[in-house]
Scaffold this motif. Structure first.
Motif, short mmCIF file in Angstrom:
data_model
loop_
_atom_site.label_atom_id
_atom_site.label_comp_id
_atom_site.label_asym_id
_atom_site.label_seq_id
_atom_site.Cartn_x
_atom_site.Cartn_y
_atom_site.Cartn_z
N UNK A 66 0.84 -1.20 0.00
CA UNK A 66 0.00 0.00 0.00
C UNK A 66 0.87 1.24 0.00
N UNK A 67 0.46 2.25 -0.76
CA UNK A 67 1.16 3.52 -0.73
C UNK A 67 1.18 4.06 0.69
N UNK A 68 2.33 4.54 1.14
CA UNK A 68 2.48 5.04 2.49
C UNK A 68 2.85 3.99 3.53
N UNK A 69 2.95 2.73 3.12
CA UNK A 69 3.22 1.65 4.08
C UNK A 69 4.71 1.47 4.32
N UNK A 70 5.04 0.89 5.49
CA UNK A 70 6.41 0.53 5.82
C UNK A 70 6.69 -0.88 5.30
N UNK A 71 7.83 -1.05 4.64
CA UNK A 71 8.18 -2.33 4.04
C UNK A 71 9.64 -2.65 4.32
N UNK A 72 10.04 -3.86 3.95
CA UNK A 72 11.44 -4.27 4.08
C UNK A 72 11.87 -5.00 2.81
#
Length: 223
Positions: free
Chosen positions: A78-84
């Motif tokens: 999702x746009x704005x989400x934290x990812x790795x």
């Protein structure tokens, strides 16, 4: 006897090169990576740098998988989400500088969403390195967005691995973000050699500095 001996040397050398390796993105799994569920033909040297003549840019030539079963998305963000993302391998070359970026035009342009100037990959650690980043809230929605990890190491090698992702809940666009820094593939741009790590001329607003063991130096040439 000699033929068998020579063959064993060649086989052993190949194995040694594979063990030493370099670093490559493991998650999200790049196109034609062994862990990509859509892979039909594994690229056995995806952890190697791009060719110095630029003939396999972008994405080590895997861009032609887009639009085929091998080019299906491996993650939904999702746009704005934290990812790795995570890296694997054993050859960190004792650091370098990395960026992650997004492409909405099949690799024609890559817009930087985070930069790590220095100590990327982590110097002392080999496989299973994990890095944090955020998907910009302005990133548009898309079903075949290319997420790319790039690495400019101190041996003037340029690495790029690309995974296909889906972006949801997107915003107005990321055209204002900087372009990824591409070097050392015959494009007239050279990163520092041996005694320094790359300082990105425009790293963007999301920046995570390294440990400072090496000075950060701007690239030279047409960058």
């Amino acid at each position: 006897m000699y033929t068998k001996f020579l063959a064993s040397i060649i086989l052993g050398s190949t194995f040694f090169m594979r063990v030493m390796g370099h670093m490559n993105m493991m998650s999200p799994p790049p196109m034609r990576h062994r862990d990509n569920p859509h892979t039909q033909t594994v690229d056995e040297i995806y952890e190697f740098p791009l060719k110095t003549d630029g003939s396999d840019y972008p994405c080590k030539g895997h861009i032609n998988a887009l639009g085929t079963p091998e080019g299906q998305p491996v993650a939904t963000w999702a746009a704005g989400s934290a990812q790795t993302f995570s890296l694997e391998g054993s050859g960190t070359h004792y650091g370098g500088s990395c960026q992650v970026s997004l492409s909405y035009d099949k690799g024609e342009t890559f817009k930087v969403i985070k930069s790590w100037p220095g100590s990327c990959p982590n110097r002392e650690n080999g496989s299973d390195q994990t890095f944090n980043f955020n998907i910009p809230k302005e990133a548009p929605s898309g079903e075949e967005v290319i997420f790319a990890w790039t690495w400019n190491n101190r041996e003037r090698e340029f690495f790029q691995n690309c995974a296909v992702v889906t972006i949801t809940g997107g915003g107005a666009g990321i055209s204002g973000l900087p372009d990824v820094l591409v070097s050392n593939i015959g494009n007239g741009c050279l990163s520092p050699l041996t005694t320094a790590e790359l300082k990105y001329p425009d790293p963007g607003t999301a920046v995570e500095l390294g440990d400072g063991e090496y000075p950060l130096v701007l690239p030279t040439g047409n960058c």
